[in-house]
Design a protein around this motif. Structure first.
Motif, PDB file in Angstrom:
ATOM      1  N   LEU A  12       0.777  -1.049  -0.073  1.00 61.03           N
ATOM      2  CA  LEU A  12      -0.085  -0.107   0.005  1.00 61.03           C
ATOM      3  C   LEU A  12       0.903   1.214  -0.064  1.00 61.03           C
ATOM      4  CD1 LEU A  12      -2.822   1.255   0.331  1.00 61.03           C
ATOM      5  CD2 LEU A  12      -2.407   1.093   2.639  1.00 61.03           C
ATOM      6  N   LYS A  20      -2.830   6.426   4.228  1.00 53.13           N
ATOM      7  CA  LYS A  20      -2.304   4.962   4.296  1.00 53.13           C
ATOM      8  C   LYS A  20      -2.565   4.362   5.605  1.00 53.13           C
ATOM      9  CE  LYS A  20       1.743   6.153   3.040  1.00 53.13           C
ATOM     10  NZ  LYS A  20       1.538   7.713   2.822  1.00 53.13           N
ATOM     11  N   VAL A 128       0.681  -6.633   4.976  1.00 53.61           N
ATOM     12  CA  VAL A 128       0.617  -5.490   4.331  1.00 53.61           C
ATOM     13  C   VAL A 128       1.757  -4.631   4.488  1.00 53.61           C
ATOM     14  CG1 VAL A 128      -0.885  -3.414   3.911  1.00 53.61           C
ATOM     15  CG2 VAL A 128      -2.178  -5.644   4.585  1.00 53.61           C
ATOM     16  N   ALA A 130       3.327  -0.964   4.085  1.00 52.84           N
ATOM     17  CA  ALA A 130       2.697   0.214   3.676  1.00 52.84           C
ATOM     18  C   ALA A 130       3.613   1.230   3.810  1.00 52.84           C
ATOM     19  CB  ALA A 130       1.596   0.519   4.585  1.00 52.84           C
ATOM     20  N   ARG A 147      -0.457  -4.671  -5.686  1.00 54.71           N
ATOM     21  CA  ARG A 147      -0.108  -3.122  -5.024  1.00 54.71           C
ATOM     22  C   ARG A 147      -1.348  -2.268  -5.161  1.00 54.71           C
ATOM     23  NH1 ARG A 147       4.896  -4.110  -7.628  1.00 54.71           N
ATOM     24  NH2 ARG A 147       6.631  -3.425  -6.112  1.00 54.71           N
ATOM     25  N   ILE A 148      -1.426  -1.424  -4.155  1.00 53.18           N
ATOM     26  CA  ILE A 148      -2.470  -0.323  -4.237  1.00 53.18           C
ATOM     27  C   ILE A 148      -1.762   0.817  -4.092  1.00 53.18           C
ATOM     28  CG2 ILE A 148      -4.248   0.342  -2.895  1.00 53.18           C
ATOM     29  CD1 ILE A 148      -4.932  -2.530  -1.947  1.00 53.18           C
TER      30      ILE A 148
END
Length: 186
Positions: A12, A20, A128, A130, A147-148
């Protein structure tokens, strides 16, 4: 993660202020409310130069650890931490493992993550990762990885959000436009 019984990795990313950490806090809250276990590793600038600094500072996730960190080093320490961090949850739900603000992570933490990605543990864990785009997580080839990317709002969406917040019309159009420009969509 739960259906596959394997660890899944998600990155993220977004610029500072894109939400985030807030998004992850809501995910963690929802996961815990559903009976899931959350392991949260928070990286900070002052821990960047301490090997595995965020892991040592994350008292809650390490409270139940049964690894003598003083007796292990190098690859043995990394393997032991991976075995613990990526272990199955004590609940029926998959574990949620969050590495927040990874752009502040030290090299040992990066090595731990790369090692875990090369051979994902066989445990239902959603990991995750981030951080800012500069976090530079290099994903090994053949690793299932999502992927975000969080983007700032476009001007029209910023204006709509400002209008929704200003429900009593306290701000005129020019002031709203000024706030939208100043915020940069954040």
């Amino acid at each position: 993660a739960g259906d596959t019984g394997r660890t899944l990795f998600v990155e993220l990313t977004g610029l500072p202020g894109t939400g985030k950490s807030r998004l992850l806090a809501e995910l963690a809250r929802s996961h815990e409310a559903a009976g899931g276990e959350v392991r949260w590793i928070a990286h900070r600038p002052e821990l960047r130069h301490a090997s595995l600094g965020a892991l040592h500072e994350s008292r809650r996730p390490l409270a139940n650890i049964h690894i003598d960190l003083t007796r292990l080093s190098g690859r043995g320490l990394i393997d032991a931490l991976i075995a613990w961090l990526f272990s199955p949850s004590a609940t029926a739900q998959p574990a949620l493992l969050v590495f927040d603000d990874l752009h502040w992570a030290d090299e040992a933490t990066r090595e731990l993550l790369l090692t875990a990605m090369r051979a994902p543990p066989a445990a239902p864990v959603l990991a995750v990762l981030a951080g800012r785009p500069s976090a530079g997580i290099e994903v090994p080839a053949n690793v299932a990885f999502s992927r975000i990317v969080l983007q700032p709002f476009p001007a029209a969406e910023s204006l709509a959000l400002i209008a929704a917040i200003d429900g009593n019309d306290c701000l005129d159009g020019a002031r709203r436009l000024q706030l939208a420009r100043i915020s940069g969509g954040l």
